[in-house]
Design an enzyme around this catalytic site. Structure first.
Site: not given
Ligand SMILES: Cc1cc2nc3c(=O)[nH]c(=O)nc-3n(C[C@H](O)[C@H](O)[C@H](O)COP(=O)(O)OP(=O)(O)OC[C@H]3O[C@@H](n4cnc5c(N)ncnc54)[C@H](O)[C@@H]3O)c2cc1C
Length: 241
Positions: A58, A108
């Site tokens: 993340d 991402r």
């Protein structure tokens, strides 16, 4: 935290689940000891590879971006099955993306979830959306050539429709890329948000994955996500009723 994820990956292996994990480096002690954090990441990446899974990193507040990208590159040098999140709202992200592309990275792309000052992040939503479209186009280009795994972490259906058209134009149809079954690009959304659209996209052949936060501390985690960006409260309320 590392041992927990190692156990999760072991379960994924044993049950042969098509599941990937996504970790926050601050959960792995980034503030306390970046070297130990890297060791943990390497252990997770190795276990993910053995499980036929994938390790996502993340992206957190802007003060962590440099270290996060450094650690990502260090793990990527040893394992291909690792990807990192980039945030379109950060002014630095176009340069970060260009710097990562030679690695044939898995990325991402998200809009960004934290409250950042305007010199660091674009303050206007329409500018963030425009930045996202440009970054996504660049990523798609590389994915179409088999030189990236492009993941679009967004619930923005208008944006997704534009990206699908762009992908068609580039010959980067889902299912046809160098990343095997996942194709040239995928859509990732949060659990419980746009569930019907997730199914519709999947039925149309676009690989969709759902990010699930779980465990005994999901509620404080969720509240922190809301506190980070009060605009998220509106999304949640709209989704409930
Ligand atoms: C798989 C995934 C991983 C992520 N990882 C990170 C990360 O590592 N770092 C980071 O900073 N951010 C991360 N995010 C969050 C991201 O940055 C955005 O804050 C979030 O996705 C909302 O932006 P959007 O792209 O969906 O578009 P928006 O333009 O904000 O929303 C588009 C539309 O989708 C709907 N929507 C969006 N969010 C919600 C919601 N929460 N509930 C209900 N409806 C909603 C709304 O109707 C809205 O109009 C992640 C998001 C996803 C989906």
């Amino acid at each position: 935290v590392r041992d927990h994820y190692l156990r999760v990956l072991e379960e994924i292996r044993q049950r042969q689940l098509p599941t990937e994990i996504s970790v926050k480096l601050t959960h792995l002690g980034l503030d306390l000891n970046p070297k130990a954090c890297l060791q943990d990441l390497l252990a997770l990446a190795a276990r993910a590879a053995a499980a036929g899974s994938f390790l996502w990193i993340d992206m957190e507040e802007s003060r962590y971006v440099d270290t996060t990208l450094e650690l990502f590159q260090a793990v990527r040098a040893a394992h291909t099955g690792v990807g990192v999140c980039l945030q379109a709202y950060l002014r630095r992200t176009p340069a970060d993306l260009e710097a990562l592309l030679p690695l044939a990275p898995a990325i991402r792309l998200v809009k960004g979830a934290y409250n950042e000052p305007p010199d660091v992040a674009l303050p206007k939503k329409r500018d963030v959306d425009a930045a996202y479209a440009v970054l996504a186009g660049r990523l798609l280009q590389r994915a179409a050539q088999g030189e990236a795994r492009a993941v679009f972490g967004t619930h923005d259906l208008h944006l997704i429709a534009r990206l699908r058209e762009r992908a068609l134009g580039l010959g980067a149809a889902p299912g046809g890329g160098a990343w095997g079954a996942w194709g040239a690009y995928e859509i990732h959304m949060l659990y419980g948000i746009r569930a019907a659209e997730q199914r519709a996209l999947q039925n149309e052949g676009v690989p969709v994955r759902v990010l699930i936060s779980y465990g005994t501390h999901w509620f404080p985690w969720y509240m922190r996500r809301l506190a980070e960006r009060p605009a998220n409260v509106w999304f949640v309320v709209r989704n409930l009723f």
